[in-house]
Design a protein around this motif. Sequence first.
Motif, PDB file in Angstrom:
ATOM      1  N   ASP A   1       4.355  -2.086 -11.231  1.00  9.49           N
ATOM      2  CA  ASP A   1       4.725  -0.717 -11.606  1.00  9.49           C
ATOM      3  C   ASP A   1       6.170  -0.448 -11.195  1.00  9.49           C
ATOM      4  OD1 ASP A   1       2.357   0.011 -12.801  1.00  9.49           O
ATOM      5  OD2 ASP A   1       1.535   1.017 -11.028  1.00  9.49           O
TER       6      ASP A   1
ATOM      7  N   GLU B   1      -5.094  -7.971  -6.600  1.00 12.81           N
ATOM      8  CA  GLU B   1      -4.954  -7.238  -7.863  1.00 12.81           C
ATOM      9  C   GLU B   1      -4.244  -5.913  -7.636  1.00 12.81           C
ATOM     10  OE1 GLU B   1      -7.641  -5.033 -11.353  1.00 12.81           O
ATOM     11  OE2 GLU B   1      -8.611  -6.384  -9.905  1.00 12.81           O
ATOM     12  N   ARG B   2      -4.685  -5.158  -6.652  1.00 10.37           N
ATOM     13  CA  ARG B   2      -4.081  -3.850  -6.375  1.00 10.37           C
ATOM     14  C   ARG B   2      -2.610  -3.995  -5.998  1.00 10.37           C
ATOM     15  NH1 ARG B   2      -7.275  -2.761  -2.654  1.00 10.37           N
ATOM     16  NH2 ARG B   2      -6.028  -2.897  -0.754  1.00 10.37           N
ATOM     17  N   HIS B   3      -2.308  -4.978  -5.180  1.00 12.86           N
ATOM     18  CA  HIS B   3      -0.925  -5.165  -4.736  1.00 12.86           C
ATOM     19  C   HIS B   3      -0.014  -5.643  -5.869  1.00 12.86           C
ATOM     20  CE1 HIS B   3      -2.179  -5.677  -0.221  1.00 12.86           C
ATOM     21  NE2 HIS B   3      -2.478  -4.499  -0.720  1.00 12.86           N
ATOM     22  N   ASP B   4      -0.514  -6.582  -6.678  1.00 11.29           N
ATOM     23  CA  ASP B   4       0.276  -7.053  -7.826  1.00 11.29           C
ATOM     24  C   ASP B   4       0.632  -5.907  -8.754  1.00 11.29           C
ATOM     25  OD1 ASP B   4       0.353  -9.689  -7.046  1.00 11.29           O
ATOM     26  OD2 ASP B   4      -1.082 -10.414  -8.532  1.00 11.29           O
ATOM     27  N   LEU B   5      -0.373  -5.112  -9.088  1.00 10.88           N
ATOM     28  CA  LEU B   5      -0.143  -4.041 -10.054  1.00 10.88           C
ATOM     29  C   LEU B   5       0.783  -2.970  -9.493  1.00 10.88           C
ATOM     30  CD1 LEU B   5      -3.702  -3.686 -11.644  1.00 10.88           C
ATOM     31  CD2 LEU B   5      -1.758  -5.087 -12.382  1.00 10.88           C
ATOM     32  N   ALA B   6       0.703  -2.728  -8.174  1.00 10.95           N
ATOM     33  CA  ALA B   6       1.611  -1.761  -7.558  1.00 10.95           C
ATOM     34  C   ALA B   6       3.054  -2.245  -7.647  1.00 10.95           C
ATOM     35  CB  ALA B   6       1.212  -1.521  -6.103  1.00 10.95           C
TER      36      ALA B   6
ATOM     37  N   TRP C   1      -7.496  -7.813  -2.263  1.00 13.65           N
ATOM     38  CA  TRP C   1      -6.480  -6.785  -2.468  1.00 13.65           C
ATOM     39  C   TRP C   1      -5.361  -7.232  -3.407  1.00 13.65           C
ATOM     40  CZ3 TRP C   1      -8.043  -8.697   2.306  1.00 13.65           C
ATOM     41  CH2 TRP C   1      -7.355  -9.828   2.745  1.00 13.65           C
TER      42      TRP C   1
ATOM     43  N   TRP D   1      -8.777 -13.505  -8.075  1.00 17.44           N
ATOM     44  CA  TRP D   1      -8.012 -12.364  -7.565  1.00 17.44           C
ATOM     45  C   TRP D   1      -6.660 -12.251  -8.261  1.00 17.44           C
ATOM     46  CZ3 TRP D   1      -9.071 -14.470  -2.011  1.00 17.44           C
ATOM     47  CH2 TRP D   1     -10.363 -14.096  -1.605  1.00 17.44           C
TER      48      TRP D   1
ATOM     49  N   GLU E   1       0.821  -1.218   0.000  1.00 12.50           N
ATOM     50  CA  GLU E   1       0.000   0.000   0.000  1.00 12.50           C
ATOM     51  C   GLU E   1       0.854   1.266   0.000  1.00 12.50           C
ATOM     52  OE1 GLU E   1      -3.137  -0.084  -0.391  1.00 12.50           O
ATOM     53  OE2 GLU E   1      -3.691  -2.155   0.092  1.00 12.50           O
TER      54      GLU E   1
END
Length: 286
Positions: free
Chosen positions: A88, A80-85, A78, A117, A54
Amino acid sequence: MILVTGATGTIGTEVVRILAERGERVRAMTRKPEGANLSAKAAEAAEVVRGDFEDPDSLDAAVAGADAVFLLDAPGPWIERHDLAMLDAVRSHGIGKVVKLSAIGTGENSDLRVGGWHLPGERAVRAGEAVWTILRPSSFASNTLRWAPMIRAGQPVANMTANGAQGVVDPRDIAEVAVAALTTPDHAGKTYTLTGPELLSTPDQVEILRKVLNRPIEIVGVPLEEAKEQMIAAGLDPEFAEVAMRGQRFIAEGRNAELTTDVVTVLGRPARSYEIWADDHRAAFG
């Protein structure tokens, strides 16, 4: 330098340990470096860094100077959000290799499996410039450690999956496959579904534990709605609880009864059986 995310979890600790014992440069990422529970060799050899999915700045610092990333996260909506972060950060630093820990059946029946997920992360890994490998393990043998308090207390083991069988896999095999993918070029562009050598139901696993521990163990069926309510009452995310119960129903219906030889393909030896895992962890059950 190999960065291992989730470095204090079931798979991450094994990956860090194996890399350290093999003399690889390894960096262990955790939200709380001061409390990292690593083996003696890993604690001595690994660089332990703070990283929080996060907190993009912490990911950027954790990735800097690495050559490869082992990407894993605790199951939940969560992911998806963590993988993409993390991806990046991988892209901004030009990391050359990513090995992602996913879940069996990702992209198939995603409304029923936690693999739903993982799907966005899998797609992003494949679309990136880094060389990639994706690992899709079946149910971990170590999941049955949640039975340990019941067994020690002489209470029955809760069964939410009836006679549904799965290719229960030893986490140590998953970690060894991950290390092979991280340290050799042989697994680039491959997706492996990792299972143990046999299909086992909850009653099958309990029977093996009876034999290994040489003690009686009873089983009691638990309705899924009751289990879901208990999870929510314990403070777990309602969406997590709902997907978890869908997964339990999926297993109970026999729809996760899949075996592969991918562990053999990568490691050149048979996958460890649940009985081997249970014998090696008998102390945990009392």
